[in-house]
Design a protein around this motif. Structure first.
Motif, PDB file in Angstrom:
ATOM      1  N   LEU A  54       0.822  -1.214   0.000  1.00 54.56           N
ATOM      2  CA  LEU A  54       0.000   0.000   0.000  1.00 54.56           C
ATOM      3  C   LEU A  54       0.859   1.268   0.000  1.00 54.56           C
ATOM      4  N   GLN A  55       1.770   1.371   0.937  1.00 52.17           N
ATOM      5  CA  GLN A  55       2.598   2.582   1.020  1.00 52.17           C
ATOM      6  C   GLN A  55       3.455   2.747  -0.227  1.00 52.17           C
ATOM      7  N   LYS A  56       4.034   1.640  -0.706  1.00 51.14           N
ATOM      8  CA  LYS A  56       4.874   1.681  -1.901  1.00 51.14           C
ATOM      9  C   LYS A  56       4.093   2.234  -3.088  1.00 51.14           C
ATOM     10  N   CYS A  57       2.873   1.745  -3.286  1.00 47.55           N
ATOM     11  CA  CYS A  57       2.075   2.179  -4.432  1.00 47.55           C
ATOM     12  C   CYS A  57       1.616   3.625  -4.286  1.00 47.55           C
ATOM     13  N   GLN A  58       1.207   3.987  -3.082  1.00 49.37           N
ATOM     14  CA  GLN A  58       0.799   5.378  -2.858  1.00 49.37           C
ATOM     15  C   GLN A  58       1.936   6.341  -3.168  1.00 49.37           C
ATOM     16  N   GLU A  59       3.127   6.012  -2.709  1.00 46.15           N
ATOM     17  CA  GLU A  59       4.292   6.877  -2.942  1.00 46.15           C
ATOM     18  C   GLU A  59       4.676   6.891  -4.421  1.00 46.15           C
ATOM     19  N   ALA A  60       4.545   5.756  -5.101  1.00 43.88           N
ATOM     20  CA  ALA A  60       4.894   5.686  -6.522  1.00 43.88           C
ATOM     21  C   ALA A  60       3.956   6.545  -7.361  1.00 43.88           C
ATOM     22  N   TYR A  61       2.653   6.476  -7.092  1.00 44.70           N
ATOM     23  CA  TYR A  61       1.709   7.318  -7.839  1.00 44.70           C
ATOM     24  C   TYR A  61       1.962   8.799  -7.548  1.00 44.70           C
ATOM     25  N   GLU A  62       2.274   9.101  -6.311  1.00 44.32           N
ATOM     26  CA  GLU A  62       2.563  10.498  -5.952  1.00 44.32           C
ATOM     27  C   GLU A  62       3.793  10.997  -6.703  1.00 44.32           C
ATOM     28  N   ALA A  63       4.826  10.144  -6.801  1.00 45.90           N
ATOM     29  CA  ALA A  63       6.035  10.521  -7.525  1.00 45.90           C
ATOM     30  C   ALA A  63       5.763  10.713  -9.019  1.00 45.90           C
ATOM     31  N   LEU A  64       4.803   9.944  -9.547  1.00 42.95           N
ATOM     32  CA  LEU A  64       4.423  10.075 -10.958  1.00 42.95           C
ATOM     33  C   LEU A  64       3.492  11.257 -11.203  1.00 42.95           C
ATOM     34  N   GLY A  65       2.998  11.837 -10.125  1.00 42.74           N
ATOM     35  CA  GLY A  65       2.062  12.949 -10.265  1.00 42.74           C
ATOM     36  C   GLY A  65       0.692  12.507 -10.748  1.00 42.74           C
ATOM     37  N   ILE A  66       0.320  11.273 -10.405  1.00 44.15           N
ATOM     38  CA  ILE A  66      -0.953  10.697 -10.852  1.00 44.15           C
ATOM     39  C   ILE A  66      -1.871  10.502  -9.657  1.00 44.15           C
ATOM     40  N   SER A  67      -3.087  10.988  -9.780  1.00 44.81           N
ATOM     41  CA  SER A  67      -4.068  10.879  -8.700  1.00 44.81           C
ATOM     42  C   SER A  67      -4.861   9.581  -8.854  1.00 44.81           C
ATOM     43  N   ALA A  68      -4.291   8.472  -8.361  1.00 50.70           N
ATOM     44  CA  ALA A  68      -4.955   7.166  -8.429  1.00 50.70           C
ATOM     45  C   ALA A  68      -5.656   6.883  -7.111  1.00 50.70           C
ATOM     46  N   GLU A  69      -6.717   6.103  -7.182  1.00 46.80           N
ATOM     47  CA  GLU A  69      -7.445   5.671  -5.985  1.00 46.80           C
ATOM     48  C   GLU A  69      -6.862   4.326  -5.562  1.00 46.80           C
ATOM     49  N   VAL A  70      -6.047   4.343  -4.519  1.00 41.96           N
ATOM     50  CA  VAL A  70      -5.299   3.158  -4.097  1.00 41.96           C
ATOM     51  C   VAL A  70      -5.846   2.670  -2.754  1.00 41.96           C
ATOM     52  N   PHE A  71      -6.048   1.360  -2.639  1.00 40.92           N
ATOM     53  CA  PHE A  71      -6.573   0.813  -1.383  1.00 40.92           C
ATOM     54  C   PHE A  71      -6.065  -0.615  -1.208  1.00 40.92           C
ATOM     55  N   ASP A  72      -6.168  -1.103   0.024  1.00 41.26           N
ATOM     56  CA  ASP A  72      -5.716  -2.468   0.303  1.00 41.26           C
ATOM     57  C   ASP A  72      -6.878  -3.452   0.312  1.00 41.26           C
ATOM     58  N   PHE A  73      -7.868  -3.209   1.154  1.00 44.69           N
ATOM     59  CA  PHE A  73      -9.014  -4.106   1.288  1.00 44.69           C
ATOM     60  C   PHE A  73     -10.272  -3.260   1.349  1.00 44.69           C
ATOM     61  N   CYS A  74     -11.333  -3.742   0.695  1.00 42.37           N
ATOM     62  CA  CYS A  74     -12.595  -3.004   0.703  1.00 42.37           C
ATOM     63  C   CYS A  74     -13.745  -4.001   0.804  1.00 42.37           C
ATOM     64  N   PRO A  75     -14.610  -3.879   1.827  1.00 35.65           N
ATOM     65  CA  PRO A  75     -15.731  -4.819   1.961  1.00 35.65           C
ATOM     66  C   PRO A  75     -16.841  -4.579   0.944  1.00 35.65           C
ATOM     67  N   HIS A  76     -16.788  -3.457   0.234  1.00 33.76           N
ATOM     68  CA  HIS A  76     -17.818  -3.140  -0.762  1.00 33.76           C
ATOM     69  C   HIS A  76     -17.147  -2.895  -2.115  1.00 33.76           C
ATOM     70  N   LEU A  77     -16.482  -3.931  -2.607  1.00 40.53           N
ATOM     71  CA  LEU A  77     -15.729  -3.813  -3.854  1.00 40.53           C
ATOM     72  C   LEU A  77     -16.630  -3.506  -5.040  1.00 40.53           C
ATOM     73  N   GLU A  78     -17.910  -3.873  -4.934  1.00 41.58           N
ATOM     74  CA  GLU A  78     -18.839  -3.632  -6.036  1.00 41.58           C
ATOM     75  C   GLU A  78     -18.966  -2.139  -6.355  1.00 41.58           C
TER      76      GLU A  78
END
Length: 337
Positions: free
Chosen positions: A210-234
């Motif tokens: 999670l932290q690795k991906c959040q930091e990578a998107y931030e370094a790329l300047g891309i606003s991605a919605e990043v998450f680990d687990f979600c009980p309402h994936l639908e």
């Protein structure tokens, strides 16, 4: 009537338990859950209020052990099965419904020892070791991949939020609730091109990355919605127009229910390569694309993204999954005991 729901270890198994629990509650059936303190069982059900009781035992896998480890693991399962028999007696259990995985082994064997009806749901195109072993002794055996067809349980929300996809505005990367490092790296490699196209990114990366991906998107300047687990994936799937995913059976049928086209990259080390055969179920109907990890370079996957016929696949995914499948399973099960 009291029924035990057992099995787990992975989100795929636990999704089935969740569907069966919701259906049983609507029918006025009470359920006890027996799972493992290992795997994801606690994450899913520690705070679940729908069960009469929950028990997380010290069960562990047998097939992944070597040498005498298999013998000790099997002996431990039989020891835990005695504990399960005590649970059955204390709660007046009349039947056991297993979805497989090592979490389900103690209660499944205990059902046989107690001469209680054992019902089994096999989630994958290739049977798991425990389910293969116990099938001859089961009162009922259900699978969406075998000749004696039974629809695959999917929560109503995936159907309720389904929509036909007409164009590519958002991609969701699904590595499963535990994450998939390969898909995480692929998503980050594809992200700059997708961002240039104006395609939004939703990315389930798992807790460890999670932290690795959040930091990578931030370094790329891309606003991605990043998450680990979600009980309402639908809810996240609903906003996507294409998925890039592993090929666990629950994920596959959730995508079908949501009419969300997918490019599958099966986990190559899954037992009996079952994820590949899960995806092949749709590929044989020309309703998905499959890449092995060796084939899935960023360049090859990007070409597939650019060429995939989203409207055609989305429309034809409708009807592959069936709503109220858990109701169907329980109705069939209740007739067997």
């Amino acid at each position: 009537m009291m029924m035990v729901l057992t099995g787990g270890g992975t989100g795929g198994h636990l999704n089935i338990i969740k569907c069966l629990l919701e259906s049983a509650s609507r029918k006025g059936l009470e359920c006890v859950y027996i799972g493992s303190e290992n795997g994801q069982d606690r994450l899913w059900f520690d705070n679940e209020k729908g069960f009469r009781e929950k028990f997380f035992l010290s069960s562990r896998g047998v097939m992944n052990q070597s040498g005498m480890g298999k013998f000790h693991a099997l002996a431990h399962i039989f020891k835990l099965s005695k504990q399960c028999q005590q649970i059955f007696s204390a709660h007046g259990v009349k039947a056991v419904f297993s979805v497989g995985g090592y979490s389900g082994a103690p209660a499944s064997f205990a059902a046989l020892f107690s001469r209680l009806p054992l019902l089994i749901h096999e989630q994958n195109a290739k049977r798991g070791g425990l389910n293969s072993l116990l099938k001859p002794f089961a009162r009922g055996f259900f699978s969406a991949f075998e000749k004696e067809f039974a629809p695959y349980p999917v929560r109503d929300g995936f159907f309720d939020l389904a929509r036909r996809r007409e164009g590519l505005g958002c991609i969701i990367f699904l590595g499963g609730s535990q994450g998939a490092s390969f898909i995480n790296d692929l998503a980050l490699n594809l992200a700059p091109k997708l961002d240039q196209m104006g395609v939004k990114i939703i990315h389930q990366c798992g807790g460890k990355d999670l932290q690795k991906c959040q930091e990578a998107y931030e370094a790329l300047g891309i606003s991605a919605e990043v998450f680990d687990f979600c009980p309402h994936l639908e809810e996240k799937m609903h906003r996507a127009d294409l998925a890039i995913s592993r090929a666990g059976a629950s994920t596959l049928f959730e995508l079908c229910a949501n009419a969300l086209p997918c490019i599958f990259i099966p986990y190559p080390y899954a037992a009996k390569n079952h994820q590949f055969f899960n995806a092949k179920f749709l590929h044989d109907r020309a309703l998905c694309q499959i890449f092995t990890q060796e084939q899935a370079s960023a360049e090859a996957v990007f070409k597939a993204i650019a060429s995939i016929n989203l409207p055609h696949i989305s429309q034809n995914l409708e009807g592959i999954a069936q709503k109220n499948a858990a109701e169907f399973l329980l109705q069939k099960a209740l007739k067997l005991f």
